[in-house]
Design an enzyme around this catalytic site. Structure first.
Site, PDB file in Angstrom:
ATOM      1  N   GLU A 106      -4.712  -7.355  -6.203  1.00 23.86           N
ATOM      2  CA  GLU A 106      -5.539  -8.820  -6.298  1.00 23.86           C
ATOM      3  C   GLU A 106      -4.419  -9.162  -4.515  1.00 23.86           C
ATOM      4  O   GLU A 106      -3.575  -9.225  -4.152  1.00 23.86           O
ATOM      5  CB  GLU A 106      -4.133  -9.568  -7.775  1.00 23.86           C
ATOM      6  CG  GLU A 106      -4.127  -9.298  -8.429  1.00 23.86           C
ATOM      7  CD  GLU A 106      -5.349 -10.003  -9.325  1.00 23.86           C
ATOM      8  OE1 GLU A 106      -5.923 -11.077  -8.614  1.00 23.86           O
ATOM      9  OE2 GLU A 106      -6.328  -9.450 -10.319  1.00 23.86           O
ATOM     10  N   CYS A 110      -1.170 -17.715  -2.886  1.00 24.23           N
ATOM     11  CA  CYS A 110      -2.553 -16.855  -2.222  1.00 24.23           C
ATOM     12  C   CYS A 110      -3.867 -17.542  -2.443  1.00 24.23           C
ATOM     13  O   CYS A 110      -4.916 -17.365  -1.700  1.00 24.23           O
ATOM     14  CB  CYS A 110      -2.300 -15.582  -3.328  1.00 24.23           C
ATOM     15  SG  CYS A 110      -2.888 -15.969  -5.131  1.00 24.23           S
TER      16      CYS A 110
HETATM   17  P1  NAD Z   1       3.190  -7.655   0.742  1.00 25.22           P
HETATM   18  O1  NAD Z   1       1.391  -6.697   1.048  1.00 25.22           O
HETATM   19  O2  NAD Z   1       3.867  -7.718   2.620  1.00 25.22           O
HETATM   20  O3  NAD Z   1       4.065  -6.703  -0.108  1.00 25.22           O
HETATM   21  C1  NAD Z   1       3.450  -6.641  -1.879  1.00 25.22           C
HETATM   22  C2  NAD Z   1       4.094  -5.649  -2.182  1.00 25.22           C
HETATM   23  O4  NAD Z   1       3.652  -3.705  -1.304  1.00 25.22           O
HETATM   24  C3  NAD Z   1       6.290  -5.733  -2.179  1.00 25.22           C
HETATM   25  O5  NAD Z   1       6.105  -5.468  -3.143  1.00 25.22           O
HETATM   26  C4  NAD Z   1       6.340  -4.914  -1.250  1.00 25.22           C
HETATM   27  O6  NAD Z   1       7.737  -4.282  -1.496  1.00 25.22           O
HETATM   28  C5  NAD Z   1       5.261  -3.380  -1.255  1.00 25.22           C
HETATM   29  N1  NAD Z   1       4.461  -2.879   0.087  1.00 25.22           N
HETATM   30  C6  NAD Z   1       4.827  -3.043   1.617  1.00 25.22           C
HETATM   31  N2  NAD Z   1       4.697  -3.020   2.696  1.00 25.22           N
HETATM   32  C7  NAD Z   1       4.345  -1.909   1.835  1.00 25.22           C
HETATM   33  C8  NAD Z   1       3.596  -0.475   1.943  1.00 25.22           C
HETATM   34  N3  NAD Z   1       4.365  -0.030   2.763  1.00 25.22           N
HETATM   35  N4  NAD Z   1       3.198   0.813   1.127  1.00 25.22           N
HETATM   36  C9  NAD Z   1       3.488   0.237  -0.042  1.00 25.22           C
HETATM   37  N5  NAD Z   1       3.910  -0.671  -0.532  1.00 25.22           N
HETATM   38  C10 NAD Z   1       3.912  -2.208   0.376  1.00 25.22           C
HETATM   39  O7  NAD Z   1       2.698  -9.281   0.298  1.00 25.22           O
HETATM   40  P2  NAD Z   1       4.060 -10.141   0.764  1.00 25.22           P
HETATM   41  O8  NAD Z   1       3.775 -10.983   1.718  1.00 25.22           O
HETATM   42  O9  NAD Z   1       4.796  -9.991  -0.270  1.00 25.22           O
HETATM   43  O10 NAD Z   1       2.702 -11.095  -0.454  1.00 25.22           O
HETATM   44  C11 NAD Z   1       2.242 -12.283   0.147  1.00 25.22           C
HETATM   45  C12 NAD Z   1       0.744 -11.529  -0.193  1.00 25.22           C
HETATM   46  O11 NAD Z   1      -0.214 -11.337  -0.809  1.00 25.22           O
HETATM   47  C13 NAD Z   1      -0.959 -12.631   1.236  1.00 25.22           C
HETATM   48  O12 NAD Z   1      -1.639 -11.952   1.377  1.00 25.22           O
HETATM   49  C14 NAD Z   1      -0.989 -13.394  -0.686  1.00 25.22           C
HETATM   50  O13 NAD Z   1      -2.860 -13.854  -0.330  1.00 25.22           O
HETATM   51  C15 NAD Z   1      -1.278 -12.061  -1.320  1.00 25.22           C
HETATM   52  N6  NAD Z   1      -1.542 -12.276  -3.032  1.00 25.22           N
HETATM   53  C16 NAD Z   1      -1.823 -12.422  -3.472  1.00 25.22           C
HETATM   54  C17 NAD Z   1      -2.608 -12.745  -4.624  1.00 25.22           C
HETATM   55  C18 NAD Z   1      -3.319 -12.875  -5.827  1.00 25.22           C
HETATM   56  O14 NAD Z   1      -3.324 -12.491  -6.677  1.00 25.22           O
HETATM   57  N7  NAD Z   1      -4.757 -11.920  -4.711  1.00 25.22           N
HETATM   58  C19 NAD Z   1      -0.951 -13.593  -5.172  1.00 25.22           C
HETATM   59  C20 NAD Z   1       0.027 -14.003  -4.211  1.00 25.22           C
HETATM   60  C21 NAD Z   1       0.067 -13.509  -3.300  1.00 25.22           C
END
Ligand code: NAD
Length: 490
Positions: free
Chosen positions: A220, A254
């Site tokens: 997602e 998002c």
């Molecule tokens: P992110 O990708 O930075 O983090 C998401 C998760 O991944 C966190 O738990 C984080 O600790 C973990 N993570 C970070 N780096 C990692 C790595 N290298 N390897 C594995 N895991 C890692 O996202 P964010 O900043 O927390 O959220 C914002 C993003 O999420 C935006 O792009 C938004 O559009 C998207 N989002 C999508 C939805 C959806 O339903 N499609 C909903 C909410 C947010």
């Protein structure tokens, strides 16, 4: 106690997974009553922890009103749990499938079996809904769950940790706290399915890690979701919906409309109406208790940078009815901003914005709009405002996005019975609705041979019956082969 103090070592994560898998194998198909009990327990806990979660989220963000947390997160979670409980027997039901003549008298059906242990990784922007709805879906489908919430909303993640440890044994649901390193270890685990919500950039890494064990993934992700306003459709309902979608959670949603496509004749009216609507939503400006802050200093600096970059490259930056000086009086608060004369050289038109900034591009024809959208990565959501059905259908049929909202923004996410997900760079697979239940279940096809079976007569030595079966099933196509250049027949 700070549960983040000591991130779990990888071997610890593996042992939790082993423990969960062992427990799963000892009870691989929980019945409907057990699953409903788990959902009811979760529902009860979310309501009991409501105030604590509202306070933790507001502290994590700097400010977020408890109403916004209630409306945007808690209501969705409770609604999703109730939906799943209500639909559970139907979702779990064995599904009969067609059996063709030569395999009579056999029976074919699909059994939706729990996959086993599901990994769930969540972002910070809706830290309750984006952990609890996937969790509810996974347990409704009869699975065990390892859940990794975001480190950026650590107070909320700690409350979630405490809450779930109270109601579930670690072999049922385990919460893993930590940052990107823990996330990386987590994504390498041999789950039976992994649901990741977050950025496209991290999503790619997670999918790569999951591929080591061929773990199926639901991704997602994010992206730039356009809002298209049909010519002349500037009215209060349209603006209310755009402002609501854009500014809820300080734009950190998002599926928020990322940028607007407005007819060139309507631009001035749009700007005026947007500014007026913002002032009506937030009469105290961005210092209003109802206006959410930006989650970290880093995110705040990135948004200021987007505004500065657009300004330097010739865009007009309009503060939506409030002054930046007032915004500056509160932590990490960016006032609602409209950017006109935005072009594709500006970062604001290249990156997902994820903040209260709305760039507006103008168009002359709807074909131009469709081409613009199609020339870019497929978005998570697309919004169309208008009453011209032909135009609306053209937009819907000729563009591809995860979901669509017509004359509303972001409300599709609240429809429990609709699949929610992206496509291409905005995601893979979906949850919510029956699609979510099925994503976390294995659709096991079963064919049961009848006592009497035509198919047995087709074994060697071949005779008349084999001739008959071949003649009837391999007969030439009828007239309805479509293309007139179809030249196979001799
Ligand atoms: P992110 O990708 O930075 O983090 C998401 C998760 O991944 C966190 O738990 C984080 O600790 C973990 N993570 C970070 N780096 C990692 C790595 N290298 N390897 C594995 N895991 C890692 O996202 P964010 O900043 O927390 O959220 C914002 C993003 O999420 C935006 O792009 C938004 O559009 C998207 N989002 C999508 C939805 C959806 O339903 N499609 C909903 C909410 C947010």
């Amino acid at each position: 106690m700070n549960a983040y103090a000591e991130p779990p070592p990888t071997r610890c994560l593996t042992s939790v997974l082993d423990q969960q898998r062992k427990a799963f194998l000892s009870e691989p198909t929980p019945d409907v009553a057990t699953r409903r009990t788990h959902l009811a327990r979760l529902r009860h806990a979310v309501l009991a922890y409501r105030r604590e979660m509202e306070t933790a989220i507001s502290a994590d963000f700097g400010n977020r009103s408890r109403h916004e947390t209630g409306i945007m997160e808690l209501v969705s979670v409770i609604q999703a749990i109730d939906y799943l409980s209500r639909k559970l027997s139907r979702f779990m039901k064995r599904e009969r499938r067609h059996v063709s003549f030569i395999y009579q008298a056999g029976r074919a059906y699909v059994e939706y079996q729990p996959k086993g242990v599901i990994g769930i990784m969540a972002p910070w922007n809706y830290p309750i809904a984006l952990t609890m709805i996937p969790l509810a879906t996974a347990i409704a489908a009869g699975n065990r769950v390892m859940l990794k919430p975001s480190e950026l909303t650590r107070r909320t993640s700690e409350v979630i940790h405490r809450m779930l440890s109270e109601i579930f044994a670690p072999e049922e649901v385990a919460v893993v706290l930590g940052g990107p390193e823990v996330g990386a270890d987590f994504s390498h685990l041999a789950f039976d399915h992994l649901l990741f919500t977050g950025s496209t950039q991290v999503g790619k890494k997670v999918m790569e890690a999951a591929s080591k064990h061929l773990v199926p993934v639901t991704l997602e992700l994010g992206g730039k979701s356009p809002v298209i306003v049909s010519r002349g459709h500037i009215n209060q309902r349209t603006l209310n919906s755009i402002v609501f979608g854009k500014l809820s959670n300080g734009g950190q949603t998002c599926v928020a409309p990322d940028y607007a496509l407005v007819h060139e004749d309507d631009l001035d009216r749009f700007v005026q109406a947007y500014t007026n609507t913002v002032a009506r939503f937030y009469p105290d400006g961005p210092t209003s208790d109802d206006y959410t802050s930006i989650v970290t200093d880093g995110h705040y600096a990135r948004l200021l940078n987007l505004i500065g970059d657009a300004r330097r490259k010739g865009a007009k930056v309009i503060e939506g009815g409030v002054t930046p000086e007032r915004a500056a009086t509160r932590t990490r608060t960016i006032p609602p901003i409209l950017i006109t004369e935005a072009n594709d050289e500006m970062k604001v038109m290249q990156e997902e914005i994820f903040g209260p900034i709305l760039p507006v591009r103008t168009y002359r024809t709807i074909d131009e709009v469709i081409d613009y959208v199609n020339a870019r990565p497929r978005p998570l959501a697309l919004y169309y405002f208008g009453s011209d059905i032909v135009e609306r259908d053209a937009v819907l049929m000729r563009t591809t996005s995860g979901n669509v909202g017509v004359n509303n923004t972001i409300m599709h996410v609240a429809q429990d019975d609709l699949p929610f997900g992206g496509i291409g760079p905005s995601g893979m697979g979906a949850y919510h609705g029956i699609e979510g239940f099925r994503a976390m279940s294995h659709a096991k096809g079963v064919f049961v041979q009848g006592h009497w079976s035509l198919a047995r007569l087709l074994h060697a030595p071949f005779g008349k019956l084999a001739e008959f079966a071949l003649a009837t099933t391999l007969r030439r196509p009828g007239k309805n082969v479509g293309d007139r250049n179809f030249v196979l027949g001799r």
